[in-house]
Scaffold this motif. Structure first.
Motif, PDB file in Angstrom:
ATOM      1  N   LYS A  14      40.909  24.173 -36.619  1.00 32.22           N
ATOM      2  CA  LYS A  14      40.250  25.413 -37.078  1.00 32.22           C
ATOM      3  C   LYS A  14      39.373  26.041 -35.992  1.00 32.22           C
ATOM      4  CE  LYS A  14      38.638  22.962 -40.238  1.00 32.22           C
ATOM      5  NZ  LYS A  14      37.712  22.328 -41.093  1.00 32.22           N
ATOM      6  N   ARG A  63      24.198  17.899 -38.546  1.00 33.84           N
ATOM      7  CA  ARG A  63      24.829  16.815 -37.786  1.00 33.84           C
ATOM      8  C   ARG A  63      24.407  16.866 -36.322  1.00 33.84           C
ATOM      9  NH1 ARG A  63      28.408  18.379 -34.172  1.00 33.84           N
ATOM     10  NH2 ARG A  63      30.362  19.471 -34.694  1.00 33.84           N
ATOM     11  N   TYR A  83      26.982  25.857 -33.231  1.00 33.75           N
ATOM     12  CA  TYR A  83      26.234  25.693 -34.492  1.00 33.75           C
ATOM     13  C   TYR A  83      24.774  25.996 -34.227  1.00 33.75           C
ATOM     14  CZ  TYR A  83      29.866  23.001 -37.048  1.00 33.75           C
ATOM     15  OH  TYR A  83      30.995  22.615 -37.711  1.00 33.75           O
ATOM     16  N   TYR A 100      26.164  21.383 -43.964  1.00 34.32           N
ATOM     17  CA  TYR A 100      26.668  22.533 -43.218  1.00 34.32           C
ATOM     18  C   TYR A 100      26.496  23.765 -44.102  1.00 34.32           C
ATOM     19  CZ  TYR A 100      29.358  19.067 -40.459  1.00 34.32           C
ATOM     20  OH  TYR A 100      29.739  18.007 -39.681  1.00 34.32           O
ATOM     21  N   GLU A 132      34.450  29.527 -40.820  1.00 27.31           N
ATOM     22  CA  GLU A 132      35.261  28.331 -40.612  1.00 27.31           C
ATOM     23  C   GLU A 132      34.551  27.204 -41.351  1.00 27.31           C
ATOM     24  OE1 GLU A 132      35.200  25.846 -37.018  1.00 27.31           O
ATOM     25  OE2 GLU A 132      35.582  24.772 -38.887  1.00 27.31           O
TER      26      GLU A 132
HETATM   27  P1  5GP Z   1      32.492  19.412 -37.653  1.00 22.88           P
HETATM   28  O1  5GP Z   1      31.460  18.364 -37.837  1.00 22.88           O
HETATM   29  O2  5GP Z   1      33.838  18.821 -37.296  1.00 22.88           O
HETATM   30  O3  5GP Z   1      32.079  20.501 -36.708  1.00 22.88           O
HETATM   31  O4  5GP Z   1      32.684  20.133 -39.068  1.00 22.88           O
HETATM   32  C1  5GP Z   1      32.972  19.361 -40.202  1.00 22.88           C
HETATM   33  C2  5GP Z   1      33.485  20.250 -41.277  1.00 22.88           C
HETATM   34  O5  5GP Z   1      32.456  21.131 -41.725  1.00 22.88           O
HETATM   35  C3  5GP Z   1      34.650  21.124 -40.839  1.00 22.88           C
HETATM   36  O6  5GP Z   1      35.641  21.082 -41.863  1.00 22.88           O
HETATM   37  C4  5GP Z   1      34.044  22.496 -40.739  1.00 22.88           C
HETATM   38  O7  5GP Z   1      34.979  23.506 -41.033  1.00 22.88           O
HETATM   39  C5  5GP Z   1      33.000  22.417 -41.838  1.00 22.88           C
HETATM   40  N1  5GP Z   1      31.939  23.415 -41.696  1.00 22.88           N
HETATM   41  C6  5GP Z   1      31.429  23.945 -40.571  1.00 22.88           C
HETATM   42  N2  5GP Z   1      30.483  24.839 -40.867  1.00 22.88           N
HETATM   43  C7  5GP Z   1      30.411  24.910 -42.208  1.00 22.88           C
HETATM   44  C8  5GP Z   1      29.628  25.673 -43.127  1.00 22.88           C
HETATM   45  O8  5GP Z   1      28.811  26.515 -42.770  1.00 22.88           O
HETATM   46  N3  5GP Z   1      29.841  25.452 -44.437  1.00 22.88           N
HETATM   47  C9  5GP Z   1      30.739  24.547 -44.903  1.00 22.88           C
HETATM   48  N4  5GP Z   1      30.863  24.414 -46.218  1.00 22.88           N
HETATM   49  N5  5GP Z   1      31.485  23.824 -44.070  1.00 22.88           N
HETATM   50  C10 5GP Z   1      31.324  23.990 -42.749  1.00 22.88           C
END
Ligand code: 5GP
Length: 290
Positions: free
Chosen positions: A124, A146, A158, A186, A206
């Motif tokens: 993504k 995180r 982020y 998130y 995303e």
């Molecule tokens: P990562 O830790 O791999 O960056 O993200 C983990 C998951 O959190 C991924 O599926 C990503 O799409 C999701 N994610 C990232 N930002 C947000 C957000 O603002 N809201 C939600 N609900 N999910 C998020």
């Protein structure tokens, strides 16, 4: 016929310098109009000869959104001659111009809200990163609790915040949606999303499944797209080999991926990420097609 006035060398030099200064003044005001720091109407109050002698059409063409056709329409409606200089525009004509400007300021068409979801490791971010260079799109920057990964940049990948700060943002109603994902929080800050939409940009979120469900509920007009891997094996390889997660986090993400893949049918469109460029092109045409 009267002969042209004879200028001395010094007079010619002075006239040349004055012409250069006038050109510089005109170029400067046009730039200021283009970047929005002054308006055409400020020029009517200017006292510089160089500005007052400038043609009105020259100044109007510097206004963002005014091209040849719009200029023709404005001049026809106000009845101002194209050779009229700023200093020669009358009060009534200025008022007519103002009315035209008010009519022109119709807000841009609201952009589309687009959710890109799918299991962790499906690609993504690679997809949405490509959309960042397309001026018709604006990719939201989420807040997360995180840990920052190596190579990630604060406020670009982020907004990295503490758990306390995130909870305060929840309490202050700052999120359009938020969710827990494998031990971290998130969330999508709402304000920049609404601003970008109002400016006519297509906004891309995303986010994971629970966030996508909240968007569906709170903004039913949003377009929800699910990205699938070409195969389970491929997803497992990508998540394991990318080396960004601990063994424990990889296991949690794989377990979660199984759940997320089951929910693909809840989305408006499902795209298989066999080739990134192709998925990007499909997303662009989905966003722009209506
Ligand atoms: P990562 O830790 O791999 O960056 O993200 C983990 C998951 O959190 C991924 O599926 C990503 O799409 C999701 N994610 C990232 N930002 C947000 C957000 O603002 N809201 C939600 N609900 N999910 C998020």
């Amino acid at each position: 016929m009267k002969p042209p006035p004879q200028l001395t060398v010094a007079q010619r030099k002075a006239a040349g310098l004055k012409a250069v200064a006038a050109r510089r003044d005109r170029a400067m005001v046009k730039n200021q109009i283009a970047e929005g720091s002054i308006s055409v109407f400020d020029l009517f109050l200017d006292t510089r000869d160089s500005v007052l002698r400038m043609k009105l059409v020259e100044a109007l063409m510097a206004v963002p959104g005014i091209g040849e056709r719009r200029l023709e329409a404005i001049m026809a409606k106000t009845g101002i001659s194209k050779s009229r200089r700023i200093g020669g525009v009358g009060r009534k004509q200025i008022e007519q111009l103002r009315e035209e400007f008010v009519l022109m300021k119709t807000p841009p068409k609201q952009g589309k809200l687009m959710v890109v979801s799918g299991p962790s490791g499906v690609g993504k971010s690679t997809i949405t990163n490509k959309l960042k260079s397309d001026p018709r799109f604006w990719v939201s920057i989420s807040a997360t609790t995180r840990q920052k990964r190596q190579g990630e940049v604060s406020d670009v990948d982020y907004k990295f915040v503490s758990n306390e700060a995130f909870i305060k943002m929840i309490d202050d109603n700052e999120f359009l949606e938020w969710a827990e994902f494998t031990g971290a929080k998130y969330g999508t800050p709402a304000k920049p999303v609404f601003e970008a939409l109002a400016n006519g940009l297509n906004v891309v979120l995303e986010i994971e499944l629970n966030g996508a469900r909240q968007v569906r509920k709170n903004a039913p007009e949003a377009l929800l797209v699910f990205i699938e891997p070409p195969s389970w094996q491929e997803l497992e390889n990508r998540l394991t080999n990318r080396g960004t997660e601990s063994v424990e986090s990889t296991q949690l993400r794989l377990a979660r991926a199984k759940e997320e893949l089951k929910a693909a049918s809840e989305f408006d469109f499902v795209l298989v990420n066999t080739q990134v460029e192709q998925v990007v092109n499909e997303l662009v045409s989905l966003a722009l097609r209506s």
